[in-house]
Design a protein around this motif. Structure first.
Motif, PDB file in Angstrom:
ATOM      1  N   LEU A 162      14.679  35.321  79.683  1.00  0.00           N
ATOM      2  CA  LEU A 162      13.209  35.667  80.090  1.00  0.00           C
ATOM      3  C   LEU A 162      12.674  37.006  79.339  1.00  0.00           C
ATOM      4  CD1 LEU A 162      12.960  34.733  83.460  1.00  0.00           C
ATOM      5  CD2 LEU A 162      12.319  33.214  81.853  1.00  0.00           C
ATOM      6  N   ILE A 170       5.068  36.059  80.198  1.00  0.00           N
ATOM      7  CA  ILE A 170       5.964  35.951  79.050  1.00  0.00           C
ATOM      8  C   ILE A 170       5.256  35.765  77.809  1.00  0.00           C
ATOM      9  CG2 ILE A 170       8.081  35.016  80.140  1.00  0.00           C
ATOM     10  CD1 ILE A 170       7.041  32.087  79.196  1.00  0.00           C
ATOM     11  N   ALA A 244      15.699  15.609  79.013  1.00  0.00           N
ATOM     12  CA  ALA A 244      15.755  16.129  80.410  1.00  0.00           C
ATOM     13  C   ALA A 244      16.824  16.897  80.647  1.00  0.00           C
ATOM     14  CB  ALA A 244      15.931  14.807  81.445  1.00  0.00           C
ATOM     15  N   ALA A 263       8.164  28.794  79.878  1.00  0.00           N
ATOM     16  CA  ALA A 263       7.737  28.722  81.239  1.00  0.00           C
ATOM     17  C   ALA A 263       8.128  27.150  81.919  1.00  0.00           C
ATOM     18  CB  ALA A 263       6.367  29.098  81.695  1.00  0.00           C
ATOM     19  N   GLN A 264       7.654  26.133  81.271  1.00  0.00           N
ATOM     20  CA  GLN A 264       8.055  25.025  81.901  1.00  0.00           C
ATOM     21  C   GLN A 264       9.404  24.562  81.828  1.00  0.00           C
ATOM     22  OE1 GLN A 264       5.738  21.422  80.804  1.00  0.00           O
ATOM     23  NE2 GLN A 264       3.991  22.616  80.198  1.00  0.00           N
ATOM     24  N   ALA A 268      12.098  23.805  84.503  1.00  0.00           N
ATOM     25  CA  ALA A 268      12.668  22.466  84.971  1.00  0.00           C
ATOM     26  C   ALA A 268      14.249  22.644  84.785  1.00  0.00           C
ATOM     27  CB  ALA A 268      12.543  21.498  83.341  1.00  0.00           C
TER      28      ALA A 268
HETATM   29  N1  NAP Z   1       8.654  35.677  76.463  1.00  0.00           N
HETATM   30  C1  NAP Z   1       9.771  34.934  76.429  1.00  0.00           C
HETATM   31  O1  NAP Z   1      10.790  35.051  76.728  1.00  0.00           O
HETATM   32  C2  NAP Z   1       9.208  33.581  75.902  1.00  0.00           C
HETATM   33  C3  NAP Z   1      10.314  32.611  75.614  1.00  0.00           C
HETATM   34  C4  NAP Z   1       9.952  31.411  75.272  1.00  0.00           C
HETATM   35  C5  NAP Z   1       8.476  30.999  75.239  1.00  0.00           C
HETATM   36  N2  NAP Z   1       7.624  32.084  75.330  1.00  0.00           N
HETATM   37  C6  NAP Z   1       6.403  31.444  75.338  1.00  0.00           C
HETATM   38  O2  NAP Z   1       6.124  30.635  76.229  1.00  0.00           O
HETATM   39  C7  NAP Z   1       4.917  29.624  75.886  1.00  0.00           C
HETATM   40  C8  NAP Z   1       5.660  28.343  75.887  1.00  0.00           C
HETATM   41  O3  NAP Z   1       5.740  27.860  77.321  1.00  0.00           O
HETATM   42  P1  NAP Z   1       5.473  26.534  78.030  1.00  0.00           P
HETATM   43  O4  NAP Z   1       5.663  26.667  79.306  1.00  0.00           O
HETATM   44  O5  NAP Z   1       3.990  26.305  77.645  1.00  0.00           O
HETATM   45  O6  NAP Z   1       6.475  25.562  77.102  1.00  0.00           O
HETATM   46  P2  NAP Z   1       7.826  25.325  77.160  1.00  0.00           P
HETATM   47  O7  NAP Z   1       8.361  25.433  78.481  1.00  0.00           O
HETATM   48  O8  NAP Z   1       8.334  25.907  75.904  1.00  0.00           O
HETATM   49  O9  NAP Z   1       7.891  23.791  76.829  1.00  0.00           O
HETATM   50  C9  NAP Z   1       7.176  22.853  77.299  1.00  0.00           C
HETATM   51  C10 NAP Z   1       7.582  21.415  77.090  1.00  0.00           C
HETATM   52  O10 NAP Z   1       8.915  21.218  77.476  1.00  0.00           O
HETATM   53  C11 NAP Z   1       9.067  19.874  77.440  1.00  0.00           C
HETATM   54  N3  NAP Z   1       9.676  19.860  78.771  1.00  0.00           N
HETATM   55  C12 NAP Z   1       9.446  20.628  80.031  1.00  0.00           C
HETATM   56  N4  NAP Z   1      10.076  19.958  81.179  1.00  0.00           N
HETATM   57  C13 NAP Z   1      10.696  18.973  80.601  1.00  0.00           C
HETATM   58  C14 NAP Z   1      11.618  17.905  81.382  1.00  0.00           C
HETATM   59  N5  NAP Z   1      11.584  18.287  82.536  1.00  0.00           N
HETATM   60  N6  NAP Z   1      11.903  17.086  80.514  1.00  0.00           N
HETATM   61  C15 NAP Z   1      11.670  16.717  79.031  1.00  0.00           C
HETATM   62  N7  NAP Z   1      10.956  17.564  78.597  1.00  0.00           N
HETATM   63  C16 NAP Z   1      10.278  18.811  79.154  1.00  0.00           C
HETATM   64  C17 NAP Z   1       7.953  19.049  77.307  1.00  0.00           C
HETATM   65  O11 NAP Z   1       7.796  19.049  75.921  1.00  0.00           O
HETATM   66  P3  NAP Z   1       7.027  17.844  74.974  1.00  0.00           P
HETATM   67  O12 NAP Z   1       5.636  18.204  75.454  1.00  0.00           O
HETATM   68  O13 NAP Z   1       7.644  17.987  73.756  1.00  0.00           O
HETATM   69  O14 NAP Z   1       7.370  16.499  75.787  1.00  0.00           O
HETATM   70  C18 NAP Z   1       6.916  20.218  77.602  1.00  0.00           C
HETATM   71  O15 NAP Z   1       5.611  19.906  77.270  1.00  0.00           O
HETATM   72  C19 NAP Z   1       4.730  30.098  74.442  1.00  0.00           C
HETATM   73  O16 NAP Z   1       3.310  30.932  74.606  1.00  0.00           O
HETATM   74  C20 NAP Z   1       5.827  30.973  74.242  1.00  0.00           C
HETATM   75  O17 NAP Z   1       5.514  31.887  72.847  1.00  0.00           O
HETATM   76  C21 NAP Z   1       7.858  33.152  75.675  1.00  0.00           C
END
Ligand code: NAP
Length: 337
Positions: A162, A170, A244, A263-264, A268
């Motif tokens: 992170l 983040i 998954a 974050a998601q 997970a």
């Molecule tokens: N500063 C950092 O270290 C850092 C690192 C990475 C990202 N980021 C930022 O974080 C943001 C994105 O975060 P986010 O939380 O929106 O997205 P994320 O965690 O990158 O992606 C969420 C997606 O992951 C999939 N997902 C999540 N849980 C799941 C599960 N249990 N099973 C199957 N698929 C699963 C789904 O994809 P699908 O919708 O495709 O099915 C879900 O829509 C961006 O702004 C990025 O720039 C920051």
């Protein structure tokens, strides 16, 4: 014992720790084999050293014995993992090589959980008249964290990375996350990628940032690991999609997995109890109202959050702080590299 290396427990632990540091050189290119380190010591002098070579062969013991030659006879061999007992097409069993070389002693940092060897490597050494000692060696276990996690938990060792602001964001509320940390921290991330067998991001990060997920350190570009996305919907050519977090158990030849968010995805993996280490880069900036680092993990109470993570490492990287936390657990193999 004449000709042997160290004879005290402290000496043994010291030499084994040195062998574990050598083992790190094999990571991750030794995949799918564990990265093992071996030192052959005679009268306090190292006469042979080896670590698992790319692709898994030669094994560390074979490399060290080749270097030591006749000097191995009567010496002490320090090896982070029990010498293998299985005779593969790709080379002789290390326990046979050692039996032939006739060191006085073999000191082993970790028994091999692989059924083809488990205890048999040690038996073969004893049968050849070699003294065998097994030390519960944390440095050896740490250097084998990926291999042991796979053997003991049926999945790769997982590091969650992170990069956050001081207030734990983040990204900004608008989703901007490039860059929160400075150049030194980002280079450190690339060196960590180079130590992994695979990198994973969530579908959201894939869509938002189209990250390269490669290693952009001069000379290490070829060390870019396999790329994975966690998603229920994405189809991306040339990239593997996991439906998954639990699907990581089925990944072939992945001992070390590096999960980069968002974050998601972090939530997970945490909710599924699949994170062994958290690596946190914290920048001296305040975002305010930004995107939180970790989504809902279904925490029942604050009390349930305590006692799960312990600080393993802390250092300064330019103006950012790096902290590694290891998961608390019984005899949990730690990634020490
Ligand atoms: N500063 C950092 O270290 C850092 C690192 C990475 C990202 N980021 C930022 O974080 C943001 C994105 O975060 P986010 O939380 O929106 O997205 P994320 O965690 O990158 O992606 C969420 C997606 O992951 C999939 N997902 C999540 N849980 C799941 C599960 N249990 N099973 C199957 N698929 C699963 C789904 O994809 P699908 O919708 O495709 O099915 C879900 O829509 C961006 O702004 C990025 O720039 C920051």
């Amino acid at each position: 014992m004449h000709g042997a290396g160290g004879n005290t427990g402290a000496d043994d632990a010291r030499w084994l720790a040195a062998a574990a540091r050598l083992a790190a050189r094999g990571r991750p290119l030794s995949r799918p084999n564990p990265a093992v380190g071996c030192l052959i010591v005679r009268d306090g002098i190292v006469v042979g050293r080896g670590w698992t070579q790319p692709g898994g062969r030669p094994h560390a013991e074979a490399a060290a014995l080749a270097q030591a030659g006749d000097a191995a006879r009567g010496a002490t061999v320090y090896v982070t993992l029990e010498p293998c007992a299985h005779r593969a097409g790709r080379g002789p069993a290390c326990s046979d090589l050692l039996a032939e070389a006739q060191p006085a002693r073999v000191v082993i940092g970790q028994r091999d959980p692989d059924e083809r060897t488990r205890g048999r490597g040690m038996e073969r050494l004893s049968a050849a008249g070699i003294a065998v000692a097994t030390l519960g060696c944390p440095a050896s276990r740490a250097s084998l964290a990926g291999y042991l996690t796979r053997a003991e938990r049926g999945r790769p060792h997982v590091t969650l990375k992170l990069a956050t602001s001081l207030d734990g964001a983040i990204a900004t509320a608008g989703g901007e996350s490039r860059w929160i940390t400075g150049a030194a921290a980002r280079a450190h991330v690339h060196s960590r990628r180079a130590m992994a067998d695979a990198i994973l991001v969530g579908g959201g990060t894939w869509r938002a940032d189209a990250p390269g997920l490669d290693v952009r350190l001069p000379g290490l570009e070829a060390r870019s690991p396999r790329r994975l996305i966690l998603s229920r919907s994405i189809e991306a050519p040339g990239i593997e999609v996991l439906p998954a977090p639990q699907a990581i158990a089925g990944l072939d030849a992945v001992n070390y997995l590096y999960v980069e968010g968002g974050a998601q995805t972090a939530a997970a993996f945490l909710a599924a109890d699949l994170v062994d280490r958290i690596e946190l880069y914290r920048a001296p900036i305040v975002i305010g109202g930004g995107a939180g680092a970790i989504g809902d993990i279904g925490l029942a109470s604050l009390a349930a959050a305590h006692g799960r993570w312990h600080l393993a490492e802390r250092r300064q990287l330019g103006s950012d702080t790096f902290e590694a936390y290891r998961r608390q657990g019984q005899d949990q193999p730690q990634d020490g590299n």
